[in-house]
Design a protein around this motif. Structure first.
Motif: not given
Length: 458
Positions: A86-92, A197-202, A206-209, A368-371
Motif C-alpha cells: 500500500i503506497p503512502d499516497k493511498a487516501p486512507i 521509482l513510481d513510489r519514490y517520486d521518480y 529517495n529509493y536509495a535512502a 516506467g522501464n528503461d530498456y
C-alpha cells in the motif's frame, strides 16, 4: 528486539486497538500475533481477501472486512500495521498521517516480541536468492534459524508460533520505509538500481535512502555487509554515518576484511579464519551470483560457521522457483523460467548469465522501464523476442533495430509454443519478463507456473 523500549500497557480495561491494512501473508500474520498479545484487532483489505487467508481470520475469530476501508473502524486505532504493497499516497494512509496515528510495518511490529538475532537482507536484485542461500548455509551449519520477510511464512506469524535464535529476513524497500526502531544485527545491502521509482517520486536517491534504512539503529557490535563494486551504494554511503563494522565484498578489487575474488576463488576474510572456494564449485552460476554467494558467505563467517559446512552448502544449494529455474530440455532447446524478473535489471542479470543464443520472452506491466541497459546484451545474445503482455509497444520501440523477430502473444501457452518454433537446437528459451505480471496473470508465480505447464505440453 526492542522490548525494553516498549511502554507497558497502562490501561487495564480495554486493550489497545490495532488496525491492519491488507490481508495478505504479512497482514494475516500480524493479526494473529496482535491478537495473541491481547490487542483489539481489526483487519481491512481494499481488495478481495484470498480464500485461505479469509478462512484463517474466521478460524481465529478476528474481525475483518474486504473490498473497502471503513474509516471509522480504522481511524479509531492506536496504531496501524500496513501491507508493504500500500503506497503512502493511498487516501486512507494520508488520513491516518493527518490524525497522527502511527503507521508501521508488520516487521516493525513483530520485532517488538522477538528476541532472536536478525540478518536483514535488502537490495534491488538478488534479495530472495541471497536470503534463501544464507538460510540454507545457516540451517545446514546447525543454527536454529527462521526465514521470513518478503519470503515464505510471515515474520509475525513465526514470532507467534516458533522459537528461533536467528532469523534471515528478506526486506524490501517498502518494508524498510515503515520500520523505525527495529534493528538488524547483520545488515546486507546487495545493490541499488532503479526499481519501483513510481513510489519514490521518480528519484533514485529517495529509493536509495529506503535501502539504507536497513542499517538504522545498528551499533558497533553489529555488521554492515555491502557491495563495494556497486556505484549507487558507494555514492549513498558518502555523507552517511555507519556505526556497524563494515564488511564489503568485491570481484574487482582485493578487500580485507571482507570478500574478494582471487584466481577464480572466492576469498572471505573476517576476524575468523580465511574461507576459500572456487567459483566453479558454487551451486549458483553467473557473475551476479558470485556477489550473492559472497554476501551469504560473509554472514556465515560472522556467525563463525565452519569452512567445510559452508563449502558443502554453497555447492549444494537449489535455487528458488521462478528465478533462473531450469524447466526442461526439449529437442536440444533449454527452457528457463525467470518469471521473478519483474524489473529490467533482473532481466539484465539473467541474460548476462546465458551462454547460448536466446529466445527471450519479455513483457507485462511496465513500471516506467528503461530498456537501454539491455540493448548490448540483446544485440549480442538474443535472436528473437516473444512479447507476453497486453501492451508491447515500448518493447517493439526499444528493440526493433536490434532483433530481427519480435512477436506478440497473449498467453503463456502461446508464448512457449512460438518461442519453441523460433529456437533451434542449442538455444535457450528464457522467460525473463522485466515487467510485473498483473495484466495477464495473478502474480509472477502464476506466470511462471503457467509457463512451466506450457513447456511440459510441447
Amino acid at each position: 528486539m526492542n522490548q525494553q523500549e516498549q511502554t507497558p500497557h497502562t490501561t487495564h480495561h480495554t486493550p489497545q486497538r490495532i488496525a491492519i491494512l491488507g490481508a495478505g501473508e504479512s497482514g494475516v500474520g500480524a493479526a494473529y500475533l496482535a491478537q495473541q498479545q491481547g490487542y483489539d484487532v481489526f483487519v481491512s483489505d481494499f481488495g478481495p481477501i484470498a480464500d485461505h487467508y479469509r478462512q484463517q481470520l474466521e478460524d481465529w475469530k478476528i474481525s475483518f472486512e474486504e473490498k473497502q476501508h471503513t474509516e471509522e473502524l480504522i481511524l479509531n486505532a492506536d496504531e496501524v500495521i500496513k501491507s508493504p504493497g500500500i503506497p503512502d499516497k493511498a487516501p486512507i494512509i494520508k488520513k491516518l498521517k493527518e490524525k497522527g496515528i502511527p503507521v508501521i510495518s508488520e516487521i516493525e511490529f513483530a520485532g517488538r516480541y522477538c528476541d532472536a538475532k536478525i540478518v536483514g537482507i535488502t537490495g534491488s536484485n538478488g534479495k530472495t536468492t541471497t536470503s534463501s542461500l544464507t538460510y540454507h548455509i545457516l540451517k545446514n551449519g546447525g543454527v536454529n534459524v527462521g526465514l521470513a520477510g518478503n519470503i515464505g511464512k510471515s515474520f509475525a506469524y513465526q514470532v507467534a508460533t516458533e522459537k528461533f535464535d536467528w532469523y534471515v529476513l528478506e526486506l524490501s524497500s517498502f518494508m524498510l520505509d515503515d520500520m523505525f526502531k527495529f534493528k538488524v544485527d547483520v545488515a546486507v545491502l546487495l545493490n541499488i538500481t532503479p526499481d519501483h521509482l513510481d513510489r519514490y517520486d521518480y528519484k533514485l536517491e529517495n529509493y536509495a535512502a529506503s535501502k539504507f534504512r536497513v542499517t538504522q539503529n545498528q551499533t558497533a557490535q553489529d555488521y554492515f555487509i555491502y557491495c563495494a563494486d556497486d556505484p549507487e551504494t558507494i555514492k549513498g554511503m558518502a555523507g552517511r554515518k555507519f556505526d556497524a563494522q563494515q564488511l564489503p565484498f568485491s570481484i574487482e578489487t582485493k578487500i580485507e576484511p571482507g570478500a574478494y575474488l582471487e584466481n577464480d576463488n572466492i576469498v572471505i576474510n573476517t576476524q575468523q579464519e580465511h574461507f576459500q572456494m572456487s567459483i566453479k564449485e558454487l551451486a549458483l552460476q553467473g557473475k551476479h551470483n558470485i556477489y550473492n554467494s559472497m554476501a551469504s558467505g560473509i554472514v556465515a563467517k560472522v556467525l563463525e560457521l565452519r569452512n567445510d559446512t559452508m563449502r558443502e552448502s554453497m555447492g549444494s544449494f537449489k535455487n528458488i522457483a521462478h528465478r533462473l529455474e531450469f524447466v526442461a530440455n526439449i529437442s536440444g532447446i533449454r527452457f528457463i523460467n525467470d518469471s521473478k524478473a519483474t524489473n529490467v535489471n533482473s532481466t539484465w542479470y539473467a541474460l548476462e548469465s546465458m551462454t547460448d543464443d536466446v529466445v527471450l520472452i519479455l513483457g507485462g506491466v511496465d513500471k516506467g522501464n528503461d530498456y537501454d541497459m539491455l540493448k548490448d546484451l540483446v544485440k549480442k545474445k538474443v535472436k528473437a523476442i516473444v512479447c507476453l503482455g497486453k501492451d508491447n509497444k515500448r518493447i517493439h520501440d526499444a528493440f526493433e533495430d536490434d532483433v530481427d523477430v519480435i512477436v506478440n502473444t497473449a498467453s503463456a501457452q502461446e508464448a512457449a509454443q512460438i518461442a519453441f518454433h523460433l529456437a533451434t537446437k542449442g538455444d535457450t528459451v528464457l522467460l525473463s519478463p522485466a515487467c510485473a505480471s498483473f495484466d495477464l496473470f495473478k502474480n509472477y508465480e502464476d506466470r511462471g507456473d503457467q509457463f512451466k505447464a506450457a513447456v511440459r505440453e510441447l
